[in-house]
Design an enzyme around this catalytic site. Structure first.
Site, PDB file in Angstrom:
ATOM      1  N   TRP A  97       0.833  -1.207   0.000  1.00 24.41           N
ATOM      2  CA  TRP A  97       0.000   0.000   0.000  1.00 24.41           C
ATOM      3  C   TRP A  97       0.868   1.257   0.000  1.00 24.41           C
ATOM      4  O   TRP A  97       0.608   2.233  -0.700  1.00 24.41           O
ATOM      5  CB  TRP A  97      -0.888  -0.027   1.245  1.00 24.41           C
ATOM      6  CG  TRP A  97      -2.189   0.689   1.136  1.00 24.41           C
ATOM      7  CD1 TRP A  97      -2.418   1.952   0.670  1.00 24.41           C
ATOM      8  CD2 TRP A  97      -3.471   0.171   1.519  1.00 24.41           C
ATOM      9  NE1 TRP A  97      -3.757   2.257   0.756  1.00 24.41           N
ATOM     10  CE2 TRP A  97      -4.418   1.186   1.271  1.00 24.41           C
ATOM     11  CE3 TRP A  97      -3.895  -1.048   2.065  1.00 24.41           C
ATOM     12  CZ2 TRP A  97      -5.785   1.030   1.550  1.00 24.41           C
ATOM     13  CZ3 TRP A  97      -5.245  -1.206   2.338  1.00 24.41           C
ATOM     14  CH2 TRP A  97      -6.172  -0.184   2.086  1.00 24.41           C
ATOM     15  N   HIS A 145       2.292   3.571  -2.846  1.00 31.88           N
ATOM     16  CA  HIS A 145       1.487   4.573  -3.568  1.00 31.88           C
ATOM     17  C   HIS A 145       1.825   5.958  -3.011  1.00 31.88           C
ATOM     18  O   HIS A 145       1.208   6.451  -2.069  1.00 31.88           O
ATOM     19  CB  HIS A 145       0.000   4.198  -3.474  1.00 31.88           C
ATOM     20  CG  HIS A 145      -0.274   2.942  -4.241  1.00 31.88           C
ATOM     21  ND1 HIS A 145      -0.784   2.958  -5.513  1.00 31.88           N
ATOM     22  CD2 HIS A 145      -0.014   1.649  -3.947  1.00 31.88           C
ATOM     23  CE1 HIS A 145      -0.838   1.719  -5.966  1.00 31.88           C
ATOM     24  NE2 HIS A 145      -0.390   0.900  -5.028  1.00 31.88           N
ATOM     25  N   ARG A 196      10.778  -5.717  18.286  1.00 34.08           N
ATOM     26  CA  ARG A 196       9.792  -5.908  17.207  1.00 34.08           C
ATOM     27  C   ARG A 196      10.358  -6.667  16.011  1.00 34.08           C
ATOM     28  O   ARG A 196       9.607  -7.187  15.186  1.00 34.08           O
ATOM     29  CB  ARG A 196       9.258  -4.562  16.728  1.00 34.08           C
ATOM     30  CG  ARG A 196      10.305  -3.677  16.061  1.00 34.08           C
ATOM     31  CD  ARG A 196       9.678  -2.422  15.514  1.00 34.08           C
ATOM     32  NE  ARG A 196      10.662  -1.410  15.170  1.00 34.08           N
ATOM     33  CZ  ARG A 196      10.345  -0.246  14.620  1.00 34.08           C
ATOM     34  NH1 ARG A 196       9.083   0.038  14.366  1.00 34.08           N
ATOM     35  NH2 ARG A 196      11.270   0.632  14.328  1.00 34.08           N
ATOM     36  N   ASN A 220      -5.823   5.502  -9.352  1.00 34.45           N
ATOM     37  CA  ASN A 220      -4.603   4.762  -9.719  1.00 34.45           C
ATOM     38  C   ASN A 220      -4.433   3.535  -8.818  1.00 34.45           C
ATOM     39  O   ASN A 220      -4.139   2.431  -9.281  1.00 34.45           O
ATOM     40  CB  ASN A 220      -3.387   5.692  -9.606  1.00 34.45           C
ATOM     41  CG  ASN A 220      -2.105   5.048 -10.092  1.00 34.45           C
ATOM     42  OD1 ASN A 220      -2.055   4.529 -11.207  1.00 34.45           O
ATOM     43  ND2 ASN A 220      -1.081   5.042  -9.257  1.00 34.45           N
ATOM     44  N   ARG A 279      -4.664  -2.161  -7.826  1.00 36.02           N
ATOM     45  CA  ARG A 279      -4.773  -3.099  -6.703  1.00 36.02           C
ATOM     46  C   ARG A 279      -6.114  -3.815  -6.617  1.00 36.02           C
ATOM     47  O   ARG A 279      -6.222  -4.805  -5.880  1.00 36.02           O
ATOM     48  CB  ARG A 279      -4.512  -2.363  -5.382  1.00 36.02           C
ATOM     49  CG  ARG A 279      -3.150  -1.686  -5.294  1.00 36.02           C
ATOM     50  CD  ARG A 279      -1.991  -2.652  -5.392  1.00 36.02           C
ATOM     51  NE  ARG A 279      -0.717  -1.974  -5.146  1.00 36.02           N
ATOM     52  CZ  ARG A 279       0.466  -2.587  -5.103  1.00 36.02           C
ATOM     53  NH1 ARG A 279       0.551  -3.882  -5.279  1.00 36.02           N
ATOM     54  NH2 ARG A 279       1.571  -1.899  -4.892  1.00 36.02           N
TER      55      ARG A 279
HETATM   56  C1  LIG Z   1       0.740  -6.326  -9.502  1.00 41.95           C
HETATM   57  C2  LIG Z   1       1.837  -5.458  -8.963  1.00 41.95           C
HETATM   58  C3  LIG Z   1       3.096  -5.987  -8.795  1.00 41.95           C
HETATM   59  C4  LIG Z   1       4.133  -5.172  -8.297  1.00 41.95           C
HETATM   60  N1  LIG Z   1       5.377  -5.722  -8.115  1.00 41.95           N
HETATM   61  C5  LIG Z   1       6.388  -4.937  -7.640  1.00 41.95           C
HETATM   62  C6  LIG Z   1       7.694  -5.493  -7.428  1.00 41.95           C
HETATM   63  O1  LIG Z   1       7.958  -6.669  -7.673  1.00 41.95           O
HETATM   64  N2  LIG Z   1       8.664  -4.683  -6.917  1.00 41.95           N
HETATM   65  C7  LIG Z   1       8.437  -3.357  -6.644  1.00 41.95           C
HETATM   66  O2  LIG Z   1       9.340  -2.667  -6.206  1.00 41.95           O
HETATM   67  N3  LIG Z   1       7.199  -2.823  -6.819  1.00 41.95           N
HETATM   68  C8  LIG Z   1       6.178  -3.563  -7.304  1.00 41.95           C
HETATM   69  N4  LIG Z   1       4.936  -3.024  -7.454  1.00 41.95           N
HETATM   70  C9  LIG Z   1       4.709  -1.615  -7.068  1.00 41.95           C
HETATM   71  C10 LIG Z   1       4.629  -0.693  -8.298  1.00 41.95           C
HETATM   72  O3  LIG Z   1       5.850  -0.682  -9.030  1.00 41.95           O
HETATM   73  C11 LIG Z   1       4.296   0.748  -7.860  1.00 41.95           C
HETATM   74  O4  LIG Z   1       5.316   1.236  -7.018  1.00 41.95           O
HETATM   75  C12 LIG Z   1       2.989   0.830  -7.083  1.00 41.95           C
HETATM   76  O5  LIG Z   1       1.975   0.102  -7.732  1.00 41.95           O
HETATM   77  C13 LIG Z   1       2.561   2.305  -6.944  1.00 41.95           C
HETATM   78  O6  LIG Z   1       2.109   2.743  -8.201  1.00 41.95           O
HETATM   79  P1  LIG Z   1       2.375   4.220  -8.732  1.00 41.95           P
HETATM   80  O7  LIG Z   1       3.830   4.518  -8.777  1.00 41.95           O
HETATM   81  O8  LIG Z   1       1.608   4.341 -10.023  1.00 41.95           O
HETATM   82  O9  LIG Z   1       1.620   5.101  -7.595  1.00 41.95           O
HETATM   83  P2  LIG Z   1       2.063   6.484  -6.960  1.00 41.95           P
HETATM   84  O10 LIG Z   1       3.367   6.346  -6.274  1.00 41.95           O
HETATM   85  O11 LIG Z   1       0.887   6.926  -6.126  1.00 41.95           O
HETATM   86  O12 LIG Z   1       2.271   7.446  -8.166  1.00 41.95           O
HETATM   87  C14 LIG Z   1       1.150   7.896  -8.939  1.00 41.95           C
HETATM   88  C15 LIG Z   1       1.653   8.327 -10.307  1.00 41.95           C
HETATM   89  O13 LIG Z   1       2.500   9.473 -10.151  1.00 41.95           O
HETATM   90  C16 LIG Z   1       3.556   9.387 -11.102  1.00 41.95           C
HETATM   91  N5  LIG Z   1       4.828   9.291 -10.373  1.00 41.95           N
HETATM   92  C17 LIG Z   1       5.006   9.075  -9.046  1.00 41.95           C
HETATM   93  N6  LIG Z   1       6.305   9.091  -8.721  1.00 41.95           N
HETATM   94  C18 LIG Z   1       6.975   9.301  -9.874  1.00 41.95           C
HETATM   95  C19 LIG Z   1       8.360   9.384 -10.196  1.00 41.95           C
HETATM   96  N7  LIG Z   1       9.326   9.239  -9.295  1.00 41.95           N
HETATM   97  N8  LIG Z   1       8.683   9.617 -11.485  1.00 41.95           N
HETATM   98  C20 LIG Z   1       7.734   9.760 -12.441  1.00 41.95           C
HETATM   99  N9  LIG Z   1       6.409   9.658 -12.202  1.00 41.95           N
HETATM  100  C21 LIG Z   1       6.038   9.432 -10.934  1.00 41.95           C
HETATM  101  C22 LIG Z   1       3.304   8.166 -11.975  1.00 41.95           C
HETATM  102  O14 LIG Z   1       2.532   8.541 -13.079  1.00 41.95           O
HETATM  103  C23 LIG Z   1       2.477   7.297 -11.061  1.00 41.95           C
HETATM  104  O15 LIG Z   1       1.666   6.348 -11.744  1.00 41.95           O
HETATM  105  C24 LIG Z   1       3.893  -3.801  -7.964  1.00 41.95           C
HETATM  106  C25 LIG Z   1       2.604  -3.303  -8.140  1.00 41.95           C
HETATM  107  C26 LIG Z   1       1.589  -4.096  -8.631  1.00 41.95           C
HETATM  108  C27 LIG Z   1       0.195  -3.498  -8.792  1.00 41.95           C
END
Ligand SMILES: Cc1cc2nc3c(=O)[nH]c(=O)nc-3n(C[C@H](O)[C@H](O)[C@H](O)COP(=O)(O)OP(=O)(O)OC[C@H]3O[C@@H](n4cnc5c(N)ncnc54)[C@H](O)[C@@H]3O)c2cc1C
Length: 209
Positions: free
Chosen positions: A61, A64, A143, A165, A170
């Site tokens: 969680w 995000h 812990r 998003n 999720r």
């Molecule tokens: C099925 C599944 C499997 C996954 N497996 C893995 C895994 O094996 N290892 C792992 O580390 N993570 C994993 N993740 C996590 C995934 O890579 C994302 O970190 C997570 O889903 C958060 O998504 P987000 O970055 O879109 O969301 P947020 O962090 O809320 O970001 C929202 C949006 O803001 C923009 N944004 C945010 N930060 C940046 C940035 N630094 N640069 C450019 N744009 C940005 C992007 O458009 C992004 O979509 C997994 C996720 C899913 C759903």
């Protein structure tokens, strides 16, 4: 704090207009904003959730980043004996390659044995934790022996754009079942508080603008 109207007013300020009630033109506006990916008005509608979930769900969680978290601290408070044991139907085996797993139920005997093994480890881990704290070891260190199946709790404040998003990723088949159940609950609140935006999100193929 969340409403369709907050989105409408976020957009209508461009024309120095403010609405106090939704009408059909506002519903059309929300559909337009979603379709054209004019995303920023969706950031004015905000949700705050009080979540209780296992630590391994919280770790997913907290990825995000476009949201705010404050979490229960095991540095300051003592752990409770509160751990996730899957229901028998949720004990599963994985088939296929990484990234393309499918999950099948296991037989009843293995499901029960798994649950029993979970309980045994939790009991032992918690007893060790208590022993160490009683002996004077700092909570922040003791812990370390607690498994990621321990429950934690946190506040999560998120705007509707980032929430979409989250739900898109999720509440999807590819997400782990445990966080998916929470994401489905989040989506139910979203649909209740922002029915027009939720319908537009569905129509857009469940992709956040
Ligand atoms: C099925 C599944 C499997 C996954 N497996 C893995 C895994 O094996 N290892 C792992 O580390 N993570 C994993 N993740 C996590 C995934 O890579 C994302 O970190 C997570 O889903 C958060 O998504 P987000 O970055 O879109 O969301 P947020 O962090 O809320 O970001 C929202 C949006 O803001 C923009 N944004 C945010 N930060 C940046 C940035 N630094 N640069 C450019 N744009 C940005 C992007 O458009 C992004 O979509 C997994 C996720 C899913 C759903």
């Amino acid at each position: 704090m969340a409403s369709d109207l907050a989105v409408v007013n976020g957009a209508r300020v461009s024309f120095a207009r403010h609405k106090t009630e939704m009408d059909e033109s506002d519903e059309g506006l929300i559909r337009f904003l979603m379709r054209e990916r004019h995303a920023s008005p969706f950031e004015h509608s905000v949700f705050r959730f009080h979540v209780r979930c296992p630590i391994f769900v919280a770790r997913e969680w907290f990825r995000h980043r476009w949201s705010s978290f404050n979490e229960f601290s095991l540095r300051y408070a003592k752990a409770t004996e509160d751990f996730y044991v899957p229901e028998p139907d949720d004990v599963r085996t994985q088939i296929g390659k990484p990234g393309a797993y499918s999950f099948e139920p296991v037989d009843d005997e293995l499901a029960e044995r798994t649950r029993e093994e979970f309980r045994e480890v939790y009991e032992q881990a918690f007893a060790t934790y208590e022993r160490l704290v009683e002996a004077g070891v700092a909570r922040e260190l003791a812990r370390s022996v607690l498994p990621v199946g321990a429950y934690t709790e946190f506040y999560w404040t998120v705007n509707a754009r980032a929430l979409m998003n989250f739900v898109s990723l999720r509440a999807a088949d590819a997400a782990q079942r445990e966080i998916r159940k929470y994401a489905e609950a989040v989506e139910a609140f979203f649909a209740e508080k922002m029915p027009v935006t939720h319908a537009a999100f569905e129509a857009a193929g469940r992709i956040a603008p």
